[in-house]
Design an enzyme around this catalytic site. Structure first.
Site, PDB file in Angstrom:
ATOM      1  N   CYS A   2       0.842  -1.173   0.000  1.00 43.31           N
ATOM      2  CA  CYS A   2       0.000   0.000   0.000  1.00 43.31           C
ATOM      3  C   CYS A   2       0.897   1.249   0.000  1.00 43.31           C
ATOM      4  O   CYS A   2       1.854   1.339   0.766  1.00 43.31           O
ATOM      5  CB  CYS A   2      -0.922   0.098   1.211  1.00 43.31           C
ATOM      6  SG  CYS A   2      -2.153  -1.201   1.252  1.00 43.31           S
ATOM      7  N   ARG A  27       4.143  -0.365  -4.598  1.00 46.48           N
ATOM      8  CA  ARG A  27       3.724  -0.830  -3.273  1.00 46.48           C
ATOM      9  C   ARG A  27       2.363  -1.519  -3.311  1.00 46.48           C
ATOM     10  O   ARG A  27       1.848  -1.938  -2.277  1.00 46.48           O
ATOM     11  CB  ARG A  27       3.672   0.356  -2.300  1.00 46.48           C
ATOM     12  CG  ARG A  27       5.027   1.007  -2.086  1.00 46.48           C
ATOM     13  CD  ARG A  27       4.923   2.135  -1.082  1.00 46.48           C
ATOM     14  NE  ARG A  27       4.583   1.658   0.227  1.00 46.48           N
ATOM     15  CZ  ARG A  27       5.438   1.310   1.174  1.00 46.48           C
ATOM     16  NH1 ARG A  27       6.722   1.405   0.937  1.00 46.48           N
ATOM     17  NH2 ARG A  27       5.025   0.886   2.337  1.00 46.48           N
ATOM     18  N   TRP A  76      -2.562  -2.686  -1.762  1.00 48.56           N
ATOM     19  CA  TRP A  76      -2.212  -4.106  -1.835  1.00 48.56           C
ATOM     20  C   TRP A  76      -3.084  -4.740  -0.760  1.00 48.56           C
ATOM     21  O   TRP A  76      -2.834  -4.578   0.426  1.00 48.56           O
ATOM     22  CB  TRP A  76      -0.723  -4.317  -1.535  1.00 48.56           C
ATOM     23  CG  TRP A  76      -0.275  -5.716  -1.787  1.00 48.56           C
ATOM     24  CD1 TRP A  76       0.101  -6.266  -2.992  1.00 48.56           C
ATOM     25  CD2 TRP A  76      -0.118  -6.773  -0.824  1.00 48.56           C
ATOM     26  NE1 TRP A  76       0.450  -7.573  -2.830  1.00 48.56           N
ATOM     27  CE2 TRP A  76       0.332  -7.911  -1.517  1.00 48.56           C
ATOM     28  CE3 TRP A  76      -0.335  -6.866   0.543  1.00 48.56           C
ATOM     29  CZ2 TRP A  76       0.586  -9.128  -0.883  1.00 48.56           C
ATOM     30  CZ3 TRP A  76      -0.089  -8.068   1.178  1.00 48.56           C
ATOM     31  CH2 TRP A  76       0.370  -9.183   0.467  1.00 48.56           C
ATOM     32  N   ASN A 102      -1.936   2.673   5.631  1.00 49.24           N
ATOM     33  CA  ASN A 102      -1.080   1.533   5.293  1.00 49.24           C
ATOM     34  C   ASN A 102      -0.722   0.861   6.607  1.00 49.24           C
ATOM     35  O   ASN A 102      -0.317   1.537   7.549  1.00 49.24           O
ATOM     36  CB  ASN A 102       0.184   2.028   4.569  1.00 49.24           C
ATOM     37  CG  ASN A 102       1.212   0.934   4.389  1.00 49.24           C
ATOM     38  OD1 ASN A 102       0.862  -0.229   4.241  1.00 49.24           O
ATOM     39  ND2 ASN A 102       2.476   1.304   4.410  1.00 49.24           N
ATOM     40  N   GLY A 103      -0.884  -0.465   6.652  1.00 48.48           N
ATOM     41  CA  GLY A 103      -0.583  -1.200   7.886  1.00 48.48           C
ATOM     42  C   GLY A 103      -1.687  -2.187   8.171  1.00 48.48           C
ATOM     43  O   GLY A 103      -2.539  -2.436   7.313  1.00 48.48           O
ATOM     44  N   GLU A 476      18.341 -17.669  -5.579  1.00 46.74           N
ATOM     45  CA  GLU A 476      17.925 -16.334  -5.983  1.00 46.74           C
ATOM     46  C   GLU A 476      17.432 -16.328  -7.440  1.00 46.74           C
ATOM     47  O   GLU A 476      16.435 -15.684  -7.769  1.00 46.74           O
ATOM     48  CB  GLU A 476      19.085 -15.338  -5.792  1.00 46.74           C
ATOM     49  CG  GLU A 476      18.877 -13.950  -6.336  1.00 46.74           C
ATOM     50  CD  GLU A 476      17.649 -13.201  -5.775  1.00 46.74           C
ATOM     51  OE1 GLU A 476      17.023 -13.682  -4.815  1.00 46.74           O
ATOM     52  OE2 GLU A 476      17.321 -12.152  -6.347  1.00 46.74           O
ATOM     53  N   LYS A 480      13.722 -15.150  -8.888  1.00 42.16           N
ATOM     54  CA  LYS A 480      13.514 -14.143  -9.949  1.00 42.16           C
ATOM     55  C   LYS A 480      12.587 -14.705 -11.024  1.00 42.16           C
ATOM     56  O   LYS A 480      11.665 -14.032 -11.468  1.00 42.16           O
ATOM     57  CB  LYS A 480      14.851 -13.740 -10.611  1.00 42.16           C
ATOM     58  CG  LYS A 480      15.786 -12.892  -9.799  1.00 42.16           C
ATOM     59  CD  LYS A 480      15.313 -11.488  -9.512  1.00 42.16           C
ATOM     60  CE  LYS A 480      14.504 -11.380  -8.275  1.00 42.16           C
ATOM     61  NZ  LYS A 480      15.004 -11.147  -6.992  1.00 42.16           N
ATOM     62  N   GLU A 483       8.824 -15.159  -9.637  1.00 40.69           N
ATOM     63  CA  GLU A 483       8.002 -13.996  -9.300  1.00 40.69           C
ATOM     64  C   GLU A 483       7.644 -13.141 -10.504  1.00 40.69           C
ATOM     65  O   GLU A 483       6.623 -12.469 -10.497  1.00 40.69           O
ATOM     66  CB  GLU A 483       8.601 -13.154  -8.167  1.00 40.69           C
ATOM     67  CG  GLU A 483       9.965 -12.639  -8.387  1.00 40.69           C
ATOM     68  CD  GLU A 483      10.574 -11.987  -7.145  1.00 40.69           C
ATOM     69  OE1 GLU A 483       9.871 -11.700  -6.175  1.00 40.69           O
ATOM     70  OE2 GLU A 483      11.797 -11.753  -7.173  1.00 40.69           O
ATOM     71  N   HIS A 499      18.330 -36.871  -4.764  1.00 48.45           N
ATOM     72  CA  HIS A 499      17.675 -37.401  -3.561  1.00 48.45           C
ATOM     73  C   HIS A 499      16.154 -37.260  -3.643  1.00 48.45           C
ATOM     74  O   HIS A 499      15.481 -37.293  -2.617  1.00 48.45           O
ATOM     75  CB  HIS A 499      18.223 -36.705  -2.315  1.00 48.45           C
ATOM     76  CG  HIS A 499      19.670 -37.024  -2.076  1.00 48.45           C
ATOM     77  ND1 HIS A 499      20.113 -38.243  -1.626  1.00 48.45           N
ATOM     78  CD2 HIS A 499      20.785 -36.278  -2.280  1.00 48.45           C
ATOM     79  CE1 HIS A 499      21.429 -38.241  -1.538  1.00 48.45           C
ATOM     80  NE2 HIS A 499      21.870 -37.050  -1.942  1.00 48.45           N
ATOM     81  N   LYS A 592       6.244  -4.206  -3.306  1.00 44.50           N
ATOM     82  CA  LYS A 592       7.553  -3.974  -2.699  1.00 44.50           C
ATOM     83  C   LYS A 592       7.373  -3.499  -1.263  1.00 44.50           C
ATOM     84  O   LYS A 592       6.348  -2.909  -0.938  1.00 44.50           O
ATOM     85  CB  LYS A 592       8.279  -2.898  -3.505  1.00 44.50           C
ATOM     86  CG  LYS A 592       9.773  -3.040  -3.425  1.00 44.50           C
ATOM     87  CD  LYS A 592      10.453  -2.212  -4.453  1.00 44.50           C
ATOM     88  CE  LYS A 592      11.940  -2.443  -4.416  1.00 44.50           C
ATOM     89  NZ  LYS A 592      12.336  -3.741  -4.933  1.00 44.50           N
TER      90      LYS A 592
HETATM   91  C1  F6R Z   1      12.327 -10.448  -4.414  1.00 45.64           C
HETATM   92  C2  F6R Z   1      12.020  -9.435  -3.446  1.00 45.64           C
HETATM   93  C3  F6R Z   1      11.647  -9.844  -2.067  1.00 45.64           C
HETATM   94  C4  F6R Z   1      12.428  -8.986  -1.049  1.00 45.64           C
HETATM   95  C5  F6R Z   1      11.963  -9.277   0.387  1.00 45.64           C
HETATM   96  C6  F6R Z   1      12.760  -8.502   1.405  1.00 45.64           C
HETATM   97  O1  F6R Z   1      12.637  -9.925  -5.662  1.00 45.64           O
HETATM   98  O2  F6R Z   1      12.060  -8.288  -3.740  1.00 45.64           O
HETATM   99  O3  F6R Z   1      11.862 -11.194  -1.844  1.00 45.64           O
HETATM  100  O4  F6R Z   1      13.783  -9.265  -1.187  1.00 45.64           O
HETATM  101  O5  F6R Z   1      10.601  -8.950   0.505  1.00 45.64           O
HETATM  102  O6  F6R Z   1      12.677  -7.130   1.178  1.00 45.64           O
HETATM  103  P1  F6R Z   1      13.721  -6.113   1.803  1.00 45.64           P
HETATM  104  O7  F6R Z   1      15.038  -6.410   1.200  1.00 45.64           O
HETATM  105  O8  F6R Z   1      13.192  -4.764   1.436  1.00 45.64           O
HETATM  106  O9  F6R Z   1      13.720  -6.360   3.287  1.00 45.64           O
END
Ligand code: F6R
Length: 597
Positions: A2, A27, A76, A102-103, A476, A480, A483, A499, A592
């Site tokens: 949000c 967000r 969100w 937001n929260g 990682e 990528k 997502e 395994h 994010k």
């Molecule tokens: C993946 C991604 C998330 C963040 C995770 C932690 O591309 O962006 O997995 O890495 O939510 O976020 P931060 O680093 O902001 O604590």
């Protein structure tokens, strides 16, 4: 999670509000809404609906709204499904108080019941609506607006960043607890000495207007009129605050020549990797002393930041000869019995606002442990909770996916591992080379990776394998791909597939093989086991091998290999997203800065 925005200043401010909220679309993009008013008048107009900002704006024409102050929200969804009624702003039944939030309000069920018992008909299913409803009730009972806000906030359990307006009152009010909120201020350019004010969840929202900001701390609230009065929620005392200057510039928060922020941020890594280690030498020295003297080190993070922690734990083992515990932040509390005042927790986070990590830091602090954080966003909650902060210097990361922040985290942790054993110069040399590698990798492989994406775009499942330092890169890389393209992808240590999971390999299943010099022979034999079962093998390595069906060459960088290795996977994930019709900057269900636990 949000985005909230508020503005107070010039007439016709709807375009300012719209541009600010667009900058926060990372967000969340389930719905958008805006409320505008002329200050000191008594009419607030509200428009809101479900969908991404551009589509809703086409329908509702936000910029035709009039006023010199307003609030906006991009959602969100957490409590209450994605509907127009559940979109923000929320308002009181007497249509006097308008709020964006937001929260998460943890006791919202109890508060909603209290309101319905008072005969109030609620307009939405959300937790947020209780805020304007209670403020309106307290005002009706005779409280001043400022007191009504405080009384409401004191009823709430949970987290909130709110901004809002009351129809009969001047100004914009705000409050914060455990959700980010920052206020920007700008003197108007007409020389009148008048000020424009912005409030937002994140600085990039208003960076094109000002980079002079006040950080709002937990349990602070206030009202913005001609000036701002900040108060403490608990004792209600007025707080004096210093304005701070942010040295991000607006170009960093714009797409420029790139089609997507994801692509822009992948390219930026040639510089951000190098910038990340431009740290004051006294800070590096202090942090390496803290780590040297620690009895027990925990690297903690979520998602991509957790993968950086896993990667760094290998470098700490090999280079610094130090054992490091690596923990996903939401699981950290299970280790609390092993925390003491000699423990050092290294908290890794792009946003500095991730609720699970904040919770882990609180656990560490309760035990008297030291917290060193590696964070990208200056002034964020985590920077204010930590004993020492190392800033990533990556500039704003707008794409929901972490790309450049990951490689900055890797570079900083590589530097620290070397600094502990007085080999800082060696790390700097490797990181400089890694920066140079980025452009080569992108230029030499961009079209090949697009071709590979075309070949595998219909696959349902992919695997990534790596040993030693290359294993976290497999984790990682899988994240990528998942997502952004929604193809199921899993990362494994090379030795582990046999395994059980090897049962899933069929003719044509794509498998990315990540290789370091030290692990080459072993991983090639793991790759052969997959190939003979029909796997379509994509090698990322400094040396070609006949086991690969496709080969992406990267330079050999020793302990900095993970920095280079992730670049082609980021590009492959980007191409896969486009070929499957997904927007790389707005992956479904994600947002994010995950500010909920
Ligand atoms: C993946 C991604 C998330 C963040 C995770 C932690 O591309 O962006 O997995 O890495 O939510 O976020 P931060 O680093 O902001 O604590």
């Amino acid at each position: 999670m949000c985005g909230i925005v508020a503005y107070k200043g010039k007439e016709g401010c709807s375009d300012i509000l719209l541009s600010c909220i667009k900058n926060l679309e990372y967000r969340g993009y389930d719905s958008i809404g805006m409320a505008l008013a002329a200050d000191k008048s008594n009419s607030i107009e509200i428009r809101k609906d479900v969908g991404p900002i551009d589509l809703v704006d086409e329908k509702l024409n936000f910029t035709s709204m009039q006023g010199n102050k307003g609030i906006a929200h991009t959602r969100w969804a957490t409590t209450g499904s994605v509907t127009k009624e559940n979109s923000h702003p929320h308002f009181s039944s007497d249509q006097k108080v308008y709020v964006v939030h937001n929260g998460i309000i943890e006791n919202y069920q109890e508060l909603r019941k209290e309101l319905t018992d008072l005969g109030i008909t609620l307009n939405s299913e959300t937790d947020s609506e209780v805020i304007p409803q209670f403020i309106a009730i307290f005002v009706k009972e005779g409280s001043s607006l400022i007191d009504a806000i405080r009384k409401t906030i004191l009823k709430i359990k949970g987290s909130f960043a709110i901004v809002g307006m009351h129809e009969d009152e001047e100004g914009i009010f705000f409050a914060r607890k455990e959700s980010p909120l920052v206020i920007g201020m700008k003197e108007t350019s007409d020389g009148s000495g008048e000020k424009e004010f912005f409030a937002a969840s994140d600085v990039p929202a208003f960076l094109s207007y000002t980079n002079e900001v006040y950080y709002i701390e937990d349990n602070e609230y206030g009202i913005i009129k001609e000036d701002i009065v900040f108060r403490d929620i608990i004792d209600n005392k007025i707080i004096k605050k210093e304005i701070q200057h942010i040295n991000w510039d607006i170009d960093q928060a714009k797409k420029g020549e790139y089609a997507h922020f994801m692509l822009k941020e992948i390219h930026e890594q040639k510089n951000t990797i190098v910038k990340s280690i431009q740290q004051p030498s006294s800070l590096v020295e202090e942090v390496s002393d803290i780590l040297k003297n620690a009895f027990g080190i925990f690297f903690v993070g979520c998602g991509t930041s957790y993968h950086a922690a896993v990667s760094a734990s290998y470098v700490f083992t090999h280079v610094a000869k130090r054992h490091v515990n690596v923990t996903i932040a939401s699981e950290f509390r299970n280790y609390k019995d092993y925390l003491t005042d000699k423990t050092v927790v290294v908290a890794i986070s792009q946003s500095g606002e991730t609720a699970d990590l904040i919770d882990a830091i609180k656990t560490a602090k309760e035990k008297g442990s030291k917290v060193v954080s590696i964070v990208n966003v200056m002034g964020s909650t985590i920077t204010r909770m930590s004993d020492k902060n190392i800033m990533m210097n990556a500039g704003p990361e707008i794409c929901v996916l972490s790309t450049k922040s990951y490689t900055s985290q890797l570079a900083i942790l590589l530097l620290l591992a070397h600094a502990i054993v007085d080999k800082e110069e060696k790390a700097k040399e490797l990181i400089r080379k890694a920066g140079e590698e980025v452009t080569k990798i992108i230029d030499n492989n961009f079209l090949l990776l697009e071709k590979i994406a075309e070949k595998i775009k219909e696959e349902n499942s992919m695997f990534l394998i790596g040993r030693d330092l290359a294993y976290p890169s497999a984790l990682e890389g899988a994240l990528k791909i998942k997502e952004v393209s929604y193809i199921h992808a899993e990362g494994f240590p090379g030795g582990e597939l046999k395994h059980g999971t090897i049962a899933l390999i069929e003719k044509g299943t794509p498998c990315i093989v990540l290789t370091t010099e030290a692990t080459r022979d072993m991983i090639i034999s793991n790759a052969s086991e997959i190939k003979v079962r029909g796997g379509y093998m994509i090698g990322i390595n400094s040396k070609e091998n006949e086991v690969y069906d496709e080969f992406i060459k990267i330079g050999e960088l020793g302990h900095a290999n993970p920095i280079a290795m992730i670049i082609p996977i980021q590009i492959l994930a980007y191409h896969l997203a486009l070929k499957r019709g997904c927007n790389p900057d707005k992956p479904r269900n994600l947002a994010k800065s995950v500010t909920v636990k």
